[in-house]
Design a protein around this motif. Structure first.
Motif, mmCIF file in Angstrom:
data_model
loop_
_atom_site.group_PDB
_atom_site.id
_atom_site.type_symbol
_atom_site.label_atom_id
_atom_site.label_comp_id
_atom_site.label_asym_id
_atom_site.label_seq_id
_atom_site.Cartn_x
_atom_site.Cartn_y
_atom_site.Cartn_z
ATOM 1 N N ALA A 13 -45.051 -55.296 -65.242
ATOM 2 C CA ALA A 13 -45.362 -56.731 -65.101
ATOM 3 C C ALA A 13 -46.814 -57.024 -65.482
ATOM 4 N N GLY A 14 -47.579 -55.967 -65.818
ATOM 5 C CA GLY A 14 -48.957 -56.188 -66.270
ATOM 6 C C GLY A 14 -49.990 -56.020 -65.176
ATOM 7 N N ILE A 15 -49.602 -55.381 -64.058
ATOM 8 C CA ILE A 15 -50.498 -55.190 -62.909
ATOM 9 C C ILE A 15 -50.727 -53.692 -62.735
ATOM 10 N N ARG A 16 -51.995 -53.278 -62.683
ATOM 11 C CA ARG A 16 -52.296 -51.869 -62.468
ATOM 12 C C ARG A 16 -51.851 -51.476 -61.074
ATOM 13 N N ALA A 17 -51.058 -50.416 -60.951
ATOM 14 C CA ALA A 17 -50.487 -50.043 -59.649
ATOM 15 C C ALA A 17 -50.957 -48.669 -59.220
ATOM 16 N N LYS A 18 -51.163 -48.533 -57.912
ATOM 17 C CA LYS A 18 -51.527 -47.233 -57.371
ATOM 18 C C LYS A 18 -50.854 -47.076 -56.015
ATOM 19 N N ALA A 19 -50.310 -45.897 -55.754
ATOM 20 C CA ALA A 19 -49.629 -45.644 -54.474
ATOM 21 C C ALA A 19 -50.509 -44.812 -53.556
ATOM 22 N N VAL A 20 -50.794 -45.360 -52.387
ATOM 23 C CA VAL A 20 -51.604 -44.677 -51.362
ATOM 24 C C VAL A 20 -50.985 -45.024 -49.997
ATOM 25 N N PRO A 21 -51.298 -44.271 -48.938
ATOM 26 C CA PRO A 21 -50.766 -44.648 -47.618
ATOM 27 C C PRO A 21 -51.292 -46.024 -47.193
ATOM 28 N N LEU A 22 -50.410 -46.897 -46.775
ATOM 29 C CA LEU A 22 -50.817 -48.277 -46.448
ATOM 30 C C LEU A 22 -50.577 -48.655 -44.995
ATOM 31 N N LEU A 23 -50.240 -47.697 -44.153
ATOM 32 C CA LEU A 23 -50.055 -48.034 -42.743
ATOM 33 C C LEU A 23 -51.417 -48.050 -42.050
ATOM 34 N N MET A 24 -51.758 -49.193 -41.437
ATOM 35 C CA MET A 24 -53.080 -49.345 -40.796
ATOM 36 C C MET A 24 -53.000 -48.804 -39.366
ATOM 37 N N ARG A 25 -52.759 -47.516 -39.232
ATOM 38 C CA ARG A 25 -52.539 -46.965 -37.883
ATOM 39 C C ARG A 25 -53.833 -46.798 -37.099
ATOM 40 N N ASP A 26 -54.947 -46.571 -37.792
ATOM 41 C CA ASP A 26 -56.237 -46.486 -37.115
ATOM 42 C C ASP A 26 -57.336 -46.853 -38.107
ATOM 43 N N LEU A 27 -58.566 -46.866 -37.622
ATOM 44 C CA LEU A 27 -59.662 -47.316 -38.480
ATOM 45 C C LEU A 27 -59.847 -46.400 -39.697
ATOM 46 N N GLU A 28 -59.630 -45.125 -39.485
ATOM 47 C CA GLU A 28 -59.815 -44.169 -40.580
ATOM 48 C C GLU A 28 -58.817 -44.447 -41.717
ATOM 49 N N ALA A 29 -57.555 -44.613 -41.345
ATOM 50 C CA ALA A 29 -56.518 -44.880 -42.348
ATOM 51 C C ALA A 29 -56.784 -46.220 -43.048
ATOM 52 N N THR A 30 -57.236 -47.206 -42.286
ATOM 53 C CA THR A 30 -57.466 -48.536 -42.845
ATOM 54 C C THR A 30 -58.691 -48.538 -43.766
ATOM 55 N N THR A 31 -59.698 -47.752 -43.403
ATOM 56 C CA THR A 31 -60.888 -47.642 -44.240
ATOM 57 C C THR A 31 -60.530 -46.995 -45.589
ATOM 58 N N ALA A 32 -59.675 -45.970 -45.531
ATOM 59 C CA ALA A 32 -59.243 -45.308 -46.766
ATOM 60 C C ALA A 32 -58.480 -46.277 -47.662
ATOM 61 N N MET A 33 -57.677 -47.127 -47.034
ATOM 62 C CA MET A 33 -56.918 -48.145 -47.776
ATOM 63 C C MET A 33 -57.857 -49.120 -48.482
ATOM 64 N N ALA A 34 -58.862 -49.594 -47.729
ATOM 65 C CA ALA A 34 -59.815 -50.550 -48.298
ATOM 66 C C ALA A 34 -60.605 -49.885 -49.425
#
Ligand code: GDP
Ligand code: CA
Length: 327
Positions: free
Chosen positions: A294-315
């Protein structure tokens, strides 16, 4: 770095917490908050998504509920119920009430919602580094209504009635954003989109959080023309919203409840949409091909915001993808 984020309530606020941890103390974050969930209750102006962002970033949030104040009591609510005052289904906690009282008093004195939000933010956000500025999407009254069918025929109810009273358990047929087409963006909103280095769409509800902001006249066009890369984060993991009612509302507007489905609905900027990049959860990696097609660059990473560490990695992944698409 100047980062602008279009945010709803819980999903947006939790992502913002990770974003602040991923950025440096000298960076700047502007949050454009959804105000289409706002409701007048008992004579008070309640702005649930703005408050969730303030309380979450300012360390006043009730972590378990995800909204409202920590260590809350409900004595005023019980007193209102004792008078038989409606609605009884929306709980305003005693501590939370102070926020709505201040807001309403200032609005009635003639201040705009932007000015009121800035005043309330002074308490919650002013010591944060990176600096955070919270803007309502509009100073005008905009309200999401959901056309439901609860067995007594089709009718429109306020979004809060659909979500809080009816728990999204009745069929939703249509989403109507009352006042949206006549609304104007609040001061600073268009400049925050045009003048940032990265624009992020967190995993907020695409329909009733992000969609309502993009639908304010001028906002979508500003997103389409900003020189900044625009990166979205999927609110759908494994074919379902992690929490909330995004599934039901995506169905109501005819969008497939999948990460790729939501990305396709936002669309690529190169094709008249709003996205340059999209983060999918690793469980949805198989959908990356469709997003790229569709023309959008895609990347797969863990997206569950279970704690600050996981959420920081997502950001961080979102910021990295912004760097990739800008190259
Ligand atoms: P609301 O205004 O309080 O409903 O909050 P938002 O609109 O900002 O975010 C709600 C959305 O967040 C939900 O529709 C979920 O799809 C999404 N969400 C909640 N928790 C998570 C999570 O851990 N990861 C991801 N990717 N999405 C989440
Ligand atoms: Ca909301």
């Amino acid at each position: 770095m100047r980062v602008t984020v279009v945010s709803g309530g819980v999903g947006g606020a939790r992502f913002l917490r990770g974003l602040l941890a991923a950025l440096g103390p000298g960076d700047d974050v502007t949050v454009i908050g959804n105000t289409a969930d706002d409701i007048w209750l008992f004579g008070l102006k309640v702005c649930p998504d703005l408050d969730t962002v303030m309380y979450t970033l300012g360390d006043g949030i009730d972590e378990d509920r995800g909204w409202g104040r920590r260590d809350e009591s409900w004595r005023a609510k019980d007193e209102l119920a004792a008078y038989g005052v409606q609605p009884t289904w929306f709980g305003l906690g005693d501590r939370d009430l102070a926020t709505h009282l201040v807001r309403t008093q200032m609005l009635q004195a003639g201040y705009s919602l932007s000015a009121v939000t800035a005043a309330l933010s002074r308490r919650w956000l002013s010591t944060l580094r990176p600096a955070v500025r919270l803007l309502p999407m509009s100073d005008d009254r905009v309200e999401t209504h959901i056309v439901i069918d609860d067995g007594q025929g089709r009718r429109a109810v306020h979004f809060q009635e659909y979500w809080v009273r009816l728990r999204a358990q009745v069929p939703a047929h249509e989403v109507v954003v009352v006042g949206q087409s006549e609304a104007t963006p609040a001061p600073g909103v268009l400049a925050a989109v045009a003048g940032c280095d990265v624009l992020l769409v967190p995993p907020s509800n695409p329909v009733v959080s992000v969609g309502t902001v993009l639908g304010i006249p001028g906002v979508r066009a500003a997103v389409q023309s900003t020189p900044a890369p625009v990166i979205g984060v999927s609110p759908i993991i494994g074919g379902a919203a992690v929490r909330g009612m995004a599934d039901q509302l995506l169905q109501a507007i005819g969008v497939e409840v999948s990460s790729a489905g939501v990305a396709g609905w936002y669309g690529a900027r190169t094709a008249g949409g709003v996205l340059d990049g999209w983060l999918l959860d690793t469980r949805d990696a198989a959908g990356a091909g469709a997003v790229e097609a569709a023309g959008i660059r895609a990347k797969a990473v863990p997206l569950l915001m279970r704690d600050l560490e996981a959420t920081t990695a997502m950001a961080q992944a979102a910021l990295d993808l912004a760097g990739d698409v800008a190259r």
